[in-house]
Motif scaffolding. Structure first.
Motif, PDB file in Angstrom:
ATOM      1  N   GLU B 344       5.961  19.203 -10.397  1.00  0.00           N
ATOM      2  CA  GLU B 344       6.733  19.503 -11.622  1.00  0.00           C
ATOM      3  C   GLU B 344       8.022  20.236 -11.277  1.00  0.00           C
ATOM      4  OE1 GLU B 344       3.067  19.945 -14.865  1.00  0.00           O
ATOM      5  OE2 GLU B 344       3.740  21.701 -13.738  1.00  0.00           O
ATOM      6  N   MET B 345       7.934  21.125 -10.297  1.00  0.00           N
ATOM      7  CA  MET B 345       9.147  21.866  -9.886  1.00  0.00           C
ATOM      8  C   MET B 345      10.185  20.911  -9.323  1.00  0.00           C
ATOM      9  SD  MET B 345       7.211  25.169  -8.218  1.00  0.00           S
ATOM     10  CE  MET B 345       8.582  25.856  -7.337  1.00  0.00           C
ATOM     11  N   ILE B 346       9.731  19.982  -8.462  1.00  0.00           N
ATOM     12  CA  ILE B 346      10.672  19.006  -7.889  1.00  0.00           C
ATOM     13  C   ILE B 346      11.260  18.141  -9.001  1.00  0.00           C
ATOM     14  CG2 ILE B 346      10.826  16.952  -6.402  1.00  0.00           C
ATOM     15  CD1 ILE B 346       8.657  18.317  -4.617  1.00  0.00           C
ATOM     16  N   ALA B 347      10.397  17.735  -9.939  1.00  0.00           N
ATOM     17  CA  ALA B 347      10.854  16.847 -11.024  1.00  0.00           C
ATOM     18  C   ALA B 347      11.911  17.508 -11.902  1.00  0.00           C
ATOM     19  CB  ALA B 347       9.650  16.424 -11.870  1.00  0.00           C
ATOM     20  N   SER B 348      11.928  18.828 -11.938  1.00  0.00           N
ATOM     21  CA  SER B 348      12.877  19.512 -12.813  1.00  0.00           C
ATOM     22  C   SER B 348      14.215  19.804 -12.128  1.00  0.00           C
ATOM     23  CB  SER B 348      12.268  20.824 -13.330  1.00  0.00           C
ATOM     24  OG  SER B 348      12.125  21.734 -12.255  1.00  0.00           O
ATOM     25  N   VAL B 349      14.339  19.422 -10.858  1.00  0.00           N
ATOM     26  CA  VAL B 349      15.589  19.688 -10.116  1.00  0.00           C
ATOM     27  C   VAL B 349      16.492  18.463 -10.169  1.00  0.00           C
ATOM     28  CG1 VAL B 349      16.587  20.168  -7.855  1.00  0.00           C
ATOM     29  CG2 VAL B 349      14.501  21.355  -8.570  1.00  0.00           C
ATOM     30  N   GLU B 350      17.692  18.667 -10.637  1.00  0.00           N
ATOM     31  CA  GLU B 350      18.652  17.558 -10.682  1.00  0.00           C
ATOM     32  C   GLU B 350      19.336  17.394  -9.323  1.00  0.00           C
ATOM     33  OE1 GLU B 350      22.634  16.543 -13.224  1.00  0.00           O
ATOM     34  OE2 GLU B 350      21.034  17.691 -14.204  1.00  0.00           O
ATOM     35  N   ASP B 351      19.791  18.517  -8.777  1.00  0.00           N
ATOM     36  CA  ASP B 351      20.511  18.519  -7.507  1.00  0.00           C
ATOM     37  C   ASP B 351      20.029  19.716  -6.694  1.00  0.00           C
ATOM     38  OD1 ASP B 351      22.365  16.977  -6.223  1.00  0.00           O
ATOM     39  OD2 ASP B 351      23.915  17.328  -7.734  1.00  0.00           O
ATOM     40  N   GLY B 352      19.470  19.496  -5.528  1.00  0.00           N
ATOM     41  CA  GLY B 352      18.995  20.658  -4.782  1.00  0.00           C
ATOM     42  C   GLY B 352      18.367  20.277  -3.469  1.00  0.00           C
ATOM     43  N   ILE B 353      17.534  21.164  -2.957  1.00  0.00           N
ATOM     44  CA  ILE B 353      16.954  20.987  -1.628  1.00  0.00           C
ATOM     45  C   ILE B 353      15.601  21.684  -1.575  1.00  0.00           C
ATOM     46  CG2 ILE B 353      17.987  23.091  -0.616  1.00  0.00           C
ATOM     47  CD1 ILE B 353      18.699  21.300   1.836  1.00  0.00           C
ATOM     48  N   ILE B 354      14.664  21.129  -0.813  1.00  0.00           N
ATOM     49  CA  ILE B 354      13.415  21.840  -0.524  1.00  0.00           C
ATOM     50  C   ILE B 354      13.445  22.228   0.946  1.00  0.00           C
ATOM     51  CG2 ILE B 354      12.108  19.667  -0.214  1.00  0.00           C
ATOM     52  CD1 ILE B 354       9.633  21.264  -1.263  1.00  0.00           C
ATOM     53  N   ILE B 355      13.287  23.508   1.225  1.00  0.00           N
ATOM     54  CA  ILE B 355      13.569  24.037   2.565  1.00  0.00           C
ATOM     55  C   ILE B 355      12.277  24.520   3.219  1.00  0.00           C
ATOM     56  CG2 ILE B 355      14.378  26.158   1.405  1.00  0.00           C
ATOM     57  CD1 ILE B 355      16.030  26.793   3.827  1.00  0.00           C
ATOM     58  N   ASN B 356      12.021  24.013   4.426  1.00  0.00           N
ATOM     59  CA  ASN B 356      10.826  24.367   5.189  1.00  0.00           C
ATOM     60  C   ASN B 356      11.086  25.444   6.229  1.00  0.00           C
ATOM     61  OD1 ASN B 356       8.236  22.967   4.700  1.00  0.00           O
ATOM     62  ND2 ASN B 356       9.489  21.118   4.818  1.00  0.00           N
ATOM     63  N   ARG B 357      12.338  25.531   6.680  1.00  0.00           N
ATOM     64  CA  ARG B 357      12.661  26.550   7.698  1.00  0.00           C
ATOM     65  C   ARG B 357      14.104  26.985   7.523  1.00  0.00           C
ATOM     66  NH1 ARG B 357      14.200  26.448  13.463  1.00  0.00           N
ATOM     67  NH2 ARG B 357      14.114  24.177  13.550  1.00  0.00           N
ATOM     68  N   PHE B 358      14.339  28.278   7.625  1.00  0.00           N
ATOM     69  CA  PHE B 358      15.685  28.819   7.476  1.00  0.00           C
ATOM     70  C   PHE B 358      16.149  29.337   8.828  1.00  0.00           C
ATOM     71  CE2 PHE B 358      18.517  32.445   6.622  1.00  0.00           C
ATOM     72  CZ  PHE B 358      19.496  31.804   5.875  1.00  0.00           C
ATOM     73  N   SER B 359      17.220  28.774   9.334  1.00  0.00           N
ATOM     74  CA  SER B 359      17.786  29.210  10.604  1.00  0.00           C
ATOM     75  C   SER B 359      19.091  29.908  10.288  1.00  0.00           C
ATOM     76  CB  SER B 359      18.017  28.000  11.506  1.00  0.00           C
ATOM     77  OG  SER B 359      18.689  28.378  12.678  1.00  0.00           O
ATOM     78  N   GLY B 360      19.025  31.214  10.120  1.00  0.00           N
ATOM     79  CA  GLY B 360      20.222  31.893   9.635  1.00  0.00           C
ATOM     80  C   GLY B 360      20.407  33.264  10.209  1.00  0.00           C
ATOM     81  N   GLY B 361      21.435  33.921   9.714  1.00  0.00           N
ATOM     82  CA  GLY B 361      21.745  35.271  10.151  1.00  0.00           C
ATOM     83  C   GLY B 361      20.765  36.264   9.568  1.00  0.00           C
ATOM     84  N   HIS B 362      20.912  37.519   9.991  1.00  0.00           N
ATOM     85  CA  HIS B 362      20.116  38.603   9.415  1.00  0.00           C
ATOM     86  C   HIS B 362      20.905  39.204   8.257  1.00  0.00           C
ATOM     87  CE1 HIS B 362      17.218  38.275  12.524  1.00  0.00           C
ATOM     88  NE2 HIS B 362      18.001  38.716  13.478  1.00  0.00           N
ATOM     89  N   ALA B 363      20.236  39.384   7.144  1.00  0.00           N
ATOM     90  CA  ALA B 363      20.920  39.991   6.005  1.00  0.00           C
ATOM     91  C   ALA B 363      21.262  41.432   6.343  1.00  0.00           C
ATOM     92  CB  ALA B 363      20.024  39.932   4.778  1.00  0.00           C
ATOM     93  N   GLY B 364      22.508  41.808   6.139  1.00  0.00           N
ATOM     94  CA  GLY B 364      22.910  43.197   6.321  1.00  0.00           C
ATOM     95  C   GLY B 364      22.640  43.978   5.047  1.00  0.00           C
ATOM     96  N   ALA B 365      23.240  45.151   4.972  1.00  0.00           N
ATOM     97  CA  ALA B 365      22.996  46.031   3.824  1.00  0.00           C
ATOM     98  C   ALA B 365      23.420  45.391   2.508  1.00  0.00           C
ATOM     99  CB  ALA B 365      23.747  47.339   4.030  1.00  0.00           C
ATOM    100  N   SER B 366      24.387  44.484   2.561  1.00  0.00           N
ATOM    101  CA  SER B 366      24.877  43.838   1.335  1.00  0.00           C
ATOM    102  C   SER B 366      23.896  42.799   0.797  1.00  0.00           C
ATOM    103  CB  SER B 366      26.212  43.154   1.614  1.00  0.00           C
ATOM    104  OG  SER B 366      26.015  42.071   2.508  1.00  0.00           O
ATOM    105  N   GLY B 367      22.991  42.314   1.623  1.00  0.00           N
ATOM    106  CA  GLY B 367      22.051  41.267   1.207  1.00  0.00           C
ATOM    107  C   GLY B 367      22.615  39.866   1.313  1.00  0.00           C
TER     108      GLY B 367
END
Lengths: 459, 430
Positions: B344-367
């Motif tokens: 149901e969640m997927i069906a309600s998305v018009e434009d988006g992404i389902i993410i299995n792994r996040f390869s990113g930076g570390h959030a600093g104090a700003s978030g």
């Protein structure tokens, strides 16, 4: 513990067998707002043994350096090899031959009393507090580490190794116009001893002023425009590019696991300007920050020329993997702690310098970004990479513009390296990083400034 | 010498050196580990009697600490002397940093010996099944561990806590392939109480392998989209780690610079979102019964119905900042299930992404946080679309919490967390 004590215990072992006495010593001191949050040492020592049988390894470790520990580690390794060999699917696989010899340690570790180090860190912290009055918070974090190894082997080089490094991380936090925190982190130090890098806290005024000024710029910074851009990567970023974007992709365990580099050997993966080498112990006539003369498998270390003039030539390998990927072992089998088995690791991975000046590289960029420092990075077998960018500036009409907030740089290394059009003439090394591939191994990485195209996150 | 006697000896040694206050944490474990590379087991390793003794002493309110890896009594005596030496350069600080109320507790019972035959059997069984069921997936690396551990906390105020735990841990790295083409590396890690269930049948293992086959041929959307992001449970765990580190950890709070410094009992997330740290949850593969400063751990609310209810200020940070002390030592995240199925969640998305792994930076104090969505699929007009390549996600952690649009009825327990899928709106996807 030296080789002479270890070596006799290997008599009776005919199969390839390693016996390693390993100590990781560390000092860890952290002050936040002048409060001592961490003030500790660690001394982690023990014996590791590994033996090869019918296509598999058995390994075992015990804490301490007692005779009981040595015997128990060897016995455990043999028992594990015997158990696992029963179900081995590579019973006929033979390890490649490696030359025998002995390599003594090249340096000595000089311990300073913790009180001496704490005094230095406290002085540096007070110096920062007095010099920069409008910070919301400050943290000064010293980590001094030294690995001491004695390795005895039935095949290959016995080695004694002392590998020290030390760094101080300084995190400064300010509030922006909306009261939201903005931070920046800088690092002092590198491979070698404390005394090689640190004498007086005031010696670092220039670096501290630069860090503080960048924080003030970042406080008023803007979000990068998300998308692909012309980028100037400062030399401080070239090392992480060498390590994450390319280095991991050409490690033999990743090659066996389907890395894209498997099908790119002897093919162009970068522009003619790009040469990348994993140095063992000496680069451009000087000792590298973390010199490895013999690895933790007893293989005498040689440089691995990964990319030459844009062509992918070779991979980094351990002894087991080398024949499987058609190369020879060159000393990339490294273990972090006494309990750890050697796995394929980088040593001192570096993009070689070119002839360009940083100022000319910025001037040549009409619109883009100059990226200065990074926080972390990750790699992938597809050669996709990402680095967290913690400081950078816009470039407009060949001049630096506003600072940017934290963002992420990403790209596909073997595409991105083909877009390199200028390479700086000065190498910067960083030896404070820790690579998290199974074991948290210290690596050194280096390189010059680069002009290229890649993708930035943003808004 | 028994382990509790070793920790007693270390504490006495600190007192003998003049420590008025002291604590010792002794951890004694043995681990059996199998490593498979490229589909075959290549290593069986035993880490015998791994010992960690963390000693911290306060000498005239000056703190010195050390960590050693042996129970050798002479080394412990030297370590106590080092604590004293280390404290000499420190500034006196009277802020309390450990539990000062006596408590004696024992949790769990000494663990059993491993069944190595079963460990090898289950691992080979999984590798064989993976080859058979998913011929276009390569198990690049698989590490299966069994660890037995005795952990002892003692301090000079009469706190005496012993915890016995044993747990199996599995970490699988894999990728799909088609000829020379490979997908991005996938990883899936979880903890188990036992090996009764075949590894292929645990949590999302089979689903993740099946997805990997579809991730070889990836595509990149040409334009930036501000749309929805559905975060899978194992990926959500990473985001929660970043969130706690940036806003709610002792390091974030003690300097006074956290965004949540003054946010207790205020709204920080959508009304439908609650987050707990439950180190005592019996559904986890293992538990954590005490904090590193000597308090008996409790389950703790972090966010309830969108309102910030607790953070992870340790005793020292709490005393320094006036914030309430943490009840949990951290981690063991639990988010109650929502009211929509994943479909149901997927069906309600018009434009988006389902993410299995996040390869990113570390959030600093700003978030602020940006990174690459790995092992992910685009969602178009309510349906899963092509596998995503080099797709950048940019969010701010505070905004992310306020923009949670849906929470799934399905939750996944990986042995150390129990989390649903969540959908977040207004995410920049490029």
């Amino acid at each position: 513990m030296n080789i002479d004590i270890l070596k006799p215990y290997l008599s009776g072992f005919n199969a390839p067998t390693e016996l390693r006495a390993h100590t990781n010593y560390a000092n860890n001191i952290m002050l936040t707002q002048g409060n001592i949050i961490v003030n500790s040492q660690s001394d982690i020592s023990g014996i590791f043994a590994r033996t090869y049988k019918d296509g598999i390894y058995g390994a075992s470790s015990c804490p301490g350096f007692s005779e009981d520990a040595i015997k128990a580690a060897l016995k455990g390794a043999q028992q594990n090899a015997d158990i696992l060999a029963l179900t081995s699917k590579n019973k006929n696989y033979k390890l490649p031959d490696i030359p025998n010899g002995f390599m003594p340690a090249h340096t000595k570790f000089v311990k300073h009393p913790q009180s001496y180090l704490l005094d230095f860190v406290s002085q540096l912290d007070a110096h920062i507090a007095n010099r920069y009055k409008d910070l919301a918070s400050r943290t000064v974090h010293l980590i001094e580490q030294c690995t001491t190894v004695s390795l005895a082997v039935t095949e290959g080089y016995d080695v004694e190794r002392v590998l020290p490094r030390v760094h101080i991380k300084i995190k400064l936090v300010a509030k922006d116009a909306n009261g939201a925190p903005v931070d920046i982190t800088g690092t002092l130090g590198g491979g070698g001893l404390f005394a090689d890098h640190f004498k007086n806290p005031s010696d670092f005024d220039e670096q501290l002023d630069t860090l503080y000024n960048m924080l003030m710029d970042k406080r008023d910074g803007v979000y990068a425009k998300a998308g692909e851009h012309d980028l100037i990567l400062d030399s401080a970023l070239a090392g992480i590019l060498a390590h994450e974007a390319v280095g991991h992709t050409v490690e033999s365990d990743l090659i066996r696991g389907g890395s894209i580099a498997k099908s790119c050997r002897n093919q162009r993966v970068g522009s003619d300007l790009v040469t990348l080498i994993d140095f063992a112990h000496t680069a451009l006539g000087e000792t590298v920050p973390l010199p490895i003369y013999v690895d933790d498998e007893g293989t005498k270390a040689e440089d691995v020329i990964v990319i030459k003039d844009g062509i992918l030539l070779d991979y980094m390998s351990n002894r087991f993997d080398a024949p499987l990927i058609n190369t020879t072992p060159k000393g990339n089998g490294r273990a972090f702690n006494y309990k750890d088995e050697p796995i394929v690791r980088m040593r001192n991975t570096c993009i070689m310098p070119g002839k360009d000046k940083l100022e000319d590289m910025i001037k040549s960029t009409e619109n883009g970004y100059y990226l200065i420092s990074w926080g972390n990075g990750q790699a992938d077998g597809t050669s996709e990479f990402m680095f967290g960018i913690t400081m950078g500036y816009e470039i407009k009409d060949g001049k630096l513009g506003k600072a940017i907030r934290d963002t992420t740089l990403s790209g596909v290394a073997f595409d991105m390296l083909k877009t390199v059009t200028m390479i700086g003439d000065e190498i910067k090394w960083a030896a404070n990083g820790t690579c998290g591939k199974k074991q948290p191994m210290g690596n050194a990485m280096g390189g010059p400034a680069l002009k290229c195209r890649a993708t930035l996150g943003g808004r | 010498m028994k382990n509790f006697e070793i920790v007693n000896y270390a504490l006495d040694s600190l007192k003998n050196k003049g420590a008025q206050k002291a604590q010792c944490i002794g951890t004694f474990s043995t681990t059996w580990e199998l490593t498979a590379l490229s589909g075959n087991i290549e290593l069986l390793r035993t880490i015998n009697d791994e010992t960690s003794i963390d000693m911290k002493g306060y000498f005239d309110n000056k703190m010195g600490g050390i960590s050693i890896s042996t129970s050798d009594l002479s080394v412990i005596d030297e370590a106590a002397q080092s604590c004293l030496d280390n404290s000499k350069g420190a500034k006196a600080d009277e802020t309390p940093a450990m539990n000062e109320e006596a408590v004696v507790k024992v949790f769990g019972t000494p663990a059993k010996e491993p069944d190595l035959e079963k460990l090898i059997f289950r691992t080979n069984e999984f590798l064989d099944k993976a080859r058979e069921m998913y011929p276009n997936v390569l198990i690049r690396q698989m590490i299966v561990l069994y660890t037995v551990e005795e952990s002892i906390y003692k301090n000079t105020f009469g706190v005496d806590i012993t915890e016995y735990e044993d747990v199996y841990s599995v970490n699988i790295m894999f990728s799909g392939f088609d000829g020379d083409l490979n997908s991005s590396f996938n990883t899936y890690a979880f903890a188990l109480k036992d090996l009764e269930t075949p590894i292929m049948d645990v949590a999302l293992v089979s689903k993740r392998l099946a997805e990997a086959e579809k991730m070889v041929h990836t595509h990149k959307y040409p334009e930036k989209v501000v749309g929805a992001m559905i975060v899978t449970p194992h990926c959500l765990k990473d985001f929660l780690g970043q969130l706690m580190n940036a806003y709610a950890s002792p390091n974030a709070l003690v300097g006074g610079g956290s965004k949540w410094q003054n946010a207790l009992d205020t709204k920080v997330a959508c009304d439908n979102f609650s987050l707990y740290s439950k180190p005592l949850d019996e559904n986890m593969a293992y538990n954590n019964h005490y904090t590193s400063d000597g308090f008996i751990a409790e389950n703790q609310a972090i966010i309830e119905n969108g309102v910030l209810k607790g953070m992870f200020a340790d005793h020292y940070t709490a005393a320094k900042t006036g914030l309430p002390r943490r009840k949990s030592g951290g981690r063991f995240f639990v988010i109650p299930k929502g009211d929509k199925t994943l479909d149901e969640m997927i069906a309600s998305v018009e434009d988006g992404i389902i993410i299995n792994r996040f390869s990113g930076g570390h959030a600093g104090a700003s978030g602020d946080l940006s990174g690459i969505s790995k092992n992910s699929f685009y969602i178009k007009n309510g349906k899963l679309d092509e596998a995503a390549r080099e797709t950048m996600i940019s969010v701010n952690l505070s905004d992310l919490l306020m923009n949670i649009d849906a929470i799934s009825v399905e939750t996944v327990n990986d042995g150390s967390s129990d989390l649903p899928y969540i959908a977040v709106k207004n995410v920049t996807i490029l």
